[in-house]
Write an enzyme that holds these catalytic residues in place. Structure first.
Site, short mmCIF file in Angstrom:
data_model
loop_
_atom_site.label_atom_id
_atom_site.label_comp_id
_atom_site.label_asym_id
_atom_site.label_seq_id
_atom_site.Cartn_x
_atom_site.Cartn_y
_atom_site.Cartn_z
CE LYS A 158 2.82 -1.19 6.04
NZ LYS A 158 1.80 -0.26 5.54
CG ASP A 194 -1.86 2.16 2.52
OD1 ASP A 194 -2.31 1.06 2.16
OD2 ASP A 194 -0.64 2.35 2.74
C1 GLC Z 1 1.83 -3.42 3.38
C2 GLC Z 1 0.49 -3.68 4.03
C3 GLC Z 1 -0.64 -3.20 3.13
C4 GLC Z 1 -0.41 -1.75 2.72
C5 GLC Z 1 0.97 -1.60 2.09
C6 GLC Z 1 1.27 -0.15 1.72
O1 GLC Z 1 1.93 -4.22 2.25
O2 GLC Z 1 0.34 -5.04 4.33
O3 GLC Z 1 -1.87 -3.31 3.80
O4 GLC Z 1 -1.40 -1.36 1.83
O5 GLC Z 1 1.96 -2.05 2.99
O6 GLC Z 1 1.29 0.68 2.83
#
Ligand code: GLC
Length: 456
Positions: A158, A194
């Site tokens: 991200k 999360d």
């Molecule tokens: C990305 C992260 C993951 C998280 C997701 C949503 O894929 O690698 O850990 O849960 O974003 O935030």
């Protein structure tokens, strides 16, 4: 009624269309990849890692006490004080901190110092600096956990890319930053993703919740697996607890090339301009960080070809990432034939005086990108439900795309129904404040079972 939209635009978005057959193929391939992630011998080379979360208990409603939570991983950073007082009696004080963009790609030390600084300020403001409260750290990146309060970062996702964190225990990095300051007493007792927070938070009020989903800046899901199938957990055959929450990290699906049949030339361009090219293939087709850029790439191709916005030029639209994913939700929220939100978006982008066919074309492009996202998410959820082999389930969901896109929920539901075996019942539930409340609930279980170490 003949379509107002130029056939060139229809041609450009054709690649985003996923028919039933392709969706079934996605489910089949994803099922294979998930099984590889779970099994010990194939885990090292699997792309969907299916990490063990060390969360084995869902909330009972009996959790009590005050907990701190940190939430890092989306578009903002938050500190929360959660007071669990009993059945549905929860108060949450929270503060969002402006997260300087430079921190996302700076040094790891600077990042963790910033987290500790915000935490210290928050604790002082709430008079809890000296209490040694337990803290749940929602760190939403792929982590290989070695326990509930220990996990090494496998890779940044991200748009984050801080030095010196990959391969390190992020709980230790946080705790060290807290100790460098020396002005607050905190015990980090749980590290959670999360998706896990979302599952826990939803399960607090909906006991049948077994899956947590995020469709926000990134996309990922977790689910409740039988412990005996969680082969990467050292106690998978001996644990007295029957279940283990698995953090799928499904965003990485396709990193080995198996998703090429759903990708377009626009996806390839987006991938190239991210800090992690070749990684998070599935996530880049689905989540809010990338959807707007996909729309923008189609738009500028149409503008350059002279197919859209003839005569109107806008410098902003030619800037990378200038089309926010929130614009997609705006454009799609206009009722048929109306363009109020669409006009505002165009205005924001500096495009003035466009005609109805241009606006219809923009809507078509947004719909193409968002419906592919919802279809792929539906495929992911169906893969998980099939794997769990259950007939009834509640799915807790959070994230800006799910929350704010006017049709996302309905699209997800529609396509899941079409893909699932008849008779399988499911409910999609928006999960309230998963990252905060969920982190507190995991912290509460950690404290009550005392399966955490006070110092790292
Ligand atoms: C990305 C992260 C993951 C998280 C997701 C949503 O894929 O690698 O850990 O849960 O974003 O935030």
């Amino acid at each position: 009624m003949p379509s107002l939209v130029n056939p060139e635009v229809e041609l450009a978005v054709r690649g985003f269309i996923l028919d039933q057959e392709k969706m079934a193929e996605v489910v089949e391939r994803m099922t294979k990849e998930m099984k590889m992630g779970l099994a010990k011998d194939t885990h090292p080379r699997a792309v969907i890692k299916c990490f063990v979360s060390y969360v084995q208990d869902l909330p009972t409603g009996k959790e009590r006490g005050r907990y701190l939570a940190l939430d890092l991983g989306g578009s903002n950073f938050r500190v929360l004080l959660v007071n669990l007082r009993g059945e549905s009696d929860v108060t949450i004080n929270s503060k969002s901190y402006d997260f300087p963009k430079s921190l996302m790609t700076g040094s790891g030390i600077a990042l963790f110092d910033f987290l500790a600084e915000c935490l210290a300020e928050f604790c002082m403001d709430h008079g809890v600096a000296e209490e040694g409260l337990p803290l749940g750290f929602t760190f939403s990146f792929p982590c290989q956990q070695q326990g509930l309060s220990k996990g090494t970062l496998v890779a940044w996702t991200k748009g984050f890319n801080c030095d010196g964190v990959v391969g390190k225990n992020v709980v230790a990095l946080l705790q060290e930053a807290i100790e460098r300051r020396g002005d607050i007493k905190i015990n980090t007792v749980a590290l959670i993703n999360d998706t896990v927070g979302t599952l826990m938070s939803c399960a607090y009020s909906r006991p049948n919740c077994r899956i947590g989903l995020i469709v926000g800046t990134g996309s990922n899901a977790c689910y409740v697996e039988k412990t005996v199938n969680a082969e990467c957990f050292e106690g998978y055959q001996t644990s007295p607890k029957p279940f283990m929450v698995i953090n799928c990290e499904w965003g990485a699906f396709g990193d080995n090339g198996v998703l090429e049949f759903v990708r377009t030339s626009y996806d390839k361009v987006v991938d190239k301009v991210t800090p992690n090219p070749g990684k998070q293939t599935f996530e880049k087709c689905i989540s809010g960080m990338y959807m707007g850029e996909l729309v923008r790439l189609v738009l500028i191709e149409m503008i350059t070809k002279g197919v859209m916005f003839r005569g109107d030029s806008s410098q902003k639209i030619f800037q990378r990432w200038s089309f926010k994913s929130a614009y997609i939700s705006d454009v799609e929220s206009d009722p048929p034939g109306e363009y109020r939100a669409c006009n505002k978006v165009l205005n924001d982008l500096g495009i003035i005086g466009s005609q109805e066919p241009d606006k219809e074309a923009l809507k078509l492009i947004c719909e193409a990108v968002s419906s592919r996202s919802a279809k792929l998410c539906a495929c992911g959820l169906v893969t998980i439900i099939n794997k769990m082999n259950i007939n009834e389930v509640v799915i807790g969901i959070d994230g800006s795309v799910y929350r704010y896109h006017p049709k996302y929920h309905d699209m997800l539901q529609f396509h899941m129904r079409k893909l699932l075996k008849p008779g399988v019942k499911f409910e999609l539930v928006a999960s309230e404040d998963g990252s905060g409340r969920g982190a507190a609930l995991v912290a509460a279980t950690a404290v009550s079972s005392k399966n955490y170490k006070l110092s790292v």
